[in-house]
Design a protein around this motif. Structure first.
Motif, PDB file in Angstrom:
ATOM      1  N   SER A  13       0.830  -1.207   0.000  1.00  0.00           N
ATOM      2  CA  SER A  13       0.000   0.000   0.000  1.00  0.00           C
ATOM      3  C   SER A  13       0.863   1.255   0.000  1.00  0.00           C
ATOM      4  CB  SER A  13      -0.946   0.017   1.212  1.00  0.00           C
ATOM      5  OG  SER A  13      -0.225   0.266   2.400  1.00  0.00           O
ATOM      6  N   GLY A  43      -4.461   0.600  -1.607  1.00  0.00           N
ATOM      7  CA  GLY A  43      -4.757   2.024  -1.557  1.00  0.00           C
ATOM      8  C   GLY A  43      -3.571   2.960  -1.668  1.00  0.00           C
ATOM      9  N   ASP A  44      -3.851   4.147  -2.186  1.00  0.00           N
ATOM     10  CA  ASP A  44      -2.848   5.193  -2.403  1.00  0.00           C
ATOM     11  C   ASP A  44      -1.693   4.680  -3.259  1.00  0.00           C
ATOM     12  OD1 ASP A  44      -4.488   6.736  -0.878  1.00  0.00           O
ATOM     13  OD2 ASP A  44      -3.039   7.127   0.716  1.00  0.00           O
ATOM     14  N   GLY A  83      -7.511   4.006  -2.086  1.00  0.00           N
ATOM     15  CA  GLY A  83      -7.426   4.703  -0.814  1.00  0.00           C
ATOM     16  C   GLY A  83      -7.918   6.133  -0.947  1.00  0.00           C
ATOM     17  N   HIS A 120      -8.063   0.058   2.860  1.00  0.00           N
ATOM     18  CA  HIS A 120      -6.963   1.022   2.947  1.00  0.00           C
ATOM     19  C   HIS A 120      -6.792   1.543   4.365  1.00  0.00           C
ATOM     20  CE1 HIS A 120      -4.057   4.003   1.914  1.00  0.00           C
ATOM     21  NE2 HIS A 120      -4.829   4.984   2.322  1.00  0.00           N
ATOM     22  N   ASP A 122      -8.436   4.578   5.592  1.00  0.00           N
ATOM     23  CA  ASP A 122      -8.818   5.981   5.798  1.00  0.00           C
ATOM     24  C   ASP A 122     -10.210   6.107   6.417  1.00  0.00           C
ATOM     25  OD1 ASP A 122     -10.573   6.863   2.966  1.00  0.00           O
ATOM     26  OD2 ASP A 122      -9.399   5.033   2.971  1.00  0.00           O
ATOM     27  N   HIS A 204      -2.359   3.127   4.970  1.00  0.00           N
ATOM     28  CA  HIS A 204      -2.819   4.490   5.242  1.00  0.00           C
ATOM     29  C   HIS A 204      -1.928   5.296   6.175  1.00  0.00           C
ATOM     30  CE1 HIS A 204      -5.461   7.881   5.437  1.00  0.00           C
ATOM     31  NE2 HIS A 204      -5.859   7.658   6.672  1.00  0.00           N
TER      32      HIS A 204
END
Length: 275
Positions: A13, A43-44, A83, A120, A122, A204
């Motif tokens: 991630s 995510g991200d 994310g 993720h 968040d 995250h």
């Protein structure tokens, strides 16, 4: 160098492709050493927020994107869970193209039968009780420290020294950062327990590690901006944190496995586990 572990599943991630801080070469190094059957991009992965102001896509980041596509063509199942920095992709949740799929969150079943919520992370920000002004200040300081981190590792590279996270070393000494991480971990553990699951996997907060409470396991796979770590599942279902060289840096705490039978990962809604 120790022999890299065999991977059933790899969780990655917070790559933040499109920014100057993305450590694309180090992640590519890991993917050359570890070939998972299933890869979760938690995510991200692409920093669409930062790219609105300035997109940075050097050759190393382009090669990393190409490597991910080659993994999919080579038979690796890839699950992309957007994310907060690539939230625009959430409108594509449910989409499947060959061996790549986009989902809001998943339930992953390990080889030893444990069910882990994968997201993720968040969504837990609302559970963290930190003053808004302190979060704003912390974000500004984080960007400054990342700039120092780039300078530090550029110098270390010229001296032939390996990557080292200055940002991580500084954050370990900041009490507010430690409180934020602790509250985030508690929120994730509570969510997994509330859904009757064996654990949680996410990213995250850019802080890799394991925690356990009341038989529920928390796993954070880290990031590829500061720490350069990933979460790896071995063929027998054990979970380990590895660095960019594929070397084990931490193993999960010993916990009793559930009696759920082995199976494939399922979207949370399809598995009937949605909150």
């Amino acid at each position: 160098m120790p022999t890299p572990p065999t991977a059933r599943t790899l969780f990655v991630s917070d790559v933040h492709l499109g920014t100057r801080d993305c450590q694309a070469e180090l992640l590519a190094s890991l993917l050359r050493r570890v070939r998972p059957e299933r890869l979760y991009l938690v995510g991200d992965i692409v920093d669409l927020i930062a790219m609105r102001k300035r997109a940075v896509l050097p050759p190393a980041q382009q090669r990393l994107a190409a490597r991910l596509l080659r993994l999919a063509r080579g038979g690796c199942e890839i699950v992309y869970i957007p994310g907060n920095h690539d939230a625009a992709l959430r409108r594509l949740c449910g989409l499947r193209v060959h061996r790549v799929r986009i989902e809001r969150r998943m339930i992953h079943t390990t080889a030893d039968g444990r069910c882990l919520l994968v997201s993720h992370g968040d969504e837990f920000d609302t559970h963290v009780r930190i003053a808004p002004w302190l979060l704003t200040l912390g974000d500004g300081m984080h960007q400054f420290v990342l700039a120092l981190n780039r300078w530090c590792n550029r110098t270390r590279g010229l001296l032939g020294l390996p990557y080292w996270s200055l940002a991580s070393a500084l954050k370990r000494r900041v009490g507010a950062a430690q409180r934020y991480v602790a509250q985030f971990e508690q929120a994730a553990l509570h969510q997994a327990a509330r859904e009757g699951l064996d654990g949680y996997v996410g990213g995250h907060i850019h802080k890799a590690g394991f925690r356990a409470r009341d038989g529920v396991l928390y796993c954070n796979d880290g990031d590829w901006v500061e720490h350069c770590t990933a979460l790896l599942e071995t063929p027998d279902g054990r979970l380990q944190l590895v660095d960019w060289r594929g070397e084990i840096i931490e193993r999960e705490p010993v916990m009793a496995a559930s009696s759920v039978s082995e199976g494939a990962a399922l979207p949370v809604a399809a598995a009937g586990r949605a909150s």
